[in-house]
Design an enzyme around this catalytic site. Sequence first.
Site, PDB file in Angstrom:
ATOM      1  N   GLY A  23      -1.717  78.139  31.104  1.00 50.09           N
ATOM      2  CA  GLY A  23      -3.208  77.161  30.736  1.00 50.09           C
ATOM      3  C   GLY A  23      -4.127  77.493  31.559  1.00 50.09           C
ATOM      4  N   TYR A 155       3.636  92.361  16.730  1.00 51.37           N
ATOM      5  CA  TYR A 155       4.721  93.154  16.948  1.00 51.37           C
ATOM      6  C   TYR A 155       6.242  92.406  17.216  1.00 51.37           C
ATOM      7  CZ  TYR A 155       3.905  93.262  21.975  1.00 51.37           C
ATOM      8  OH  TYR A 155       3.668  92.857  23.263  1.00 51.37           O
ATOM      9  N   GLY A 197      -3.836  89.093  17.374  1.00 56.53           N
ATOM     10  CA  GLY A 197      -4.029  90.593  17.547  1.00 56.53           C
ATOM     11  C   GLY A 197      -5.045  90.805  19.044  1.00 56.53           C
TER      12      GLY A 197
END
Length: 289
Positions: A23, A155, A197
């Site tokens: 974080g 992926y 992405g």
Amino acid sequence: MKHTEGMLRDDALKGKTIIVTGGGTGLGRSMTTYFLKLGANVVITSRKLDVLKQTASELEQETGGKVLPVSCDVREYESIEKVLAETEEHFGGFDTVVNNAAGNFISPTERLSHRAFDIVVDIVLRGTYNVTLAAGKKWIEKQQPGNFLNIVTTYAWTGSGFVVPSACAKAGVLALTRSLAVEWAKYKIRSNAIAPGPFPTEGAWSRLLPGDLVKKFDPKNFVPLGRVGEHQELANLAAYLVSDYSAYVNGEVMTIDGGEWLKGAGEFSHLDEIPSQMWDQLEEMRKKK
Ligand code: NAP
């Protein structure tokens, strides 16, 4: 209204305590910032305490929220138990865990040592199941509801060359997410994931697009929407998934990539390189047949 604006009402996370692994930097920091703005207390954890402390003090100033920085290596179970104990002492408990910490770098797989492979899998997969097990046991013991949000990647389901340890580990995290969404639902513990992405972060860009690669393989060129993601866009989705507004969403993976992975998967998607003049010619040829 802009896509870079916060999406939820101001008090959407009021009264919640959220632990965000990794974080102190990148997307973890951006999610933390928005959770604080929405009224949550946030515990940020990673290995570098100096980075965490700096982030905590900057974000407390920026948002007026409360941040507890605790150092931890997610590969070590005892280290996580310490984070949970400190969280309970400081905030009285926690409602949500965002498994965001990760390690990754690009390499042909045959060049990797088995130790290098281990490092990535240990941070991403072992780290995530360590945190998940420790937090889940606490919630189940206390008979309180809980919520996991796991940050994977697109992926995780397609696999990808040159990041194979990461692909293996993220696929494991995806399986963990879906498995526990079913098994632990009876304890009122939800599990969901986000598959981002390309979102510019110092960590991802320096390890995955080092040097001139960022110019040669500009990530936005692979995205149908023609741009990379804005951190607030991901923070909005994360805030929704950690909030009670998503109470019926369980076992889901939400992709936020501008259509990138589908473009890579579609057999004819590369035909957008054909200029409109050539499409005219092709149309004429068809008419003549
Ligand atoms: P980042 O800033 O490098 O975030 C990774 C974080 O993980 C760092 O804060 C790091 O802090 C922490 N970490 C690494 N090893 C750890 C360990 N052993 N124990 C505890 N914490 C550890 O990169 P990011 O781009 O924001 O990535 C955040 C997440 O998004 C990752 O899960 C990544 O796979 C995912 N993601 C990012 C993108 C993107 O385009 N940015 C795309 C797809 C998925 P310390 O070094 O202090 O430990």
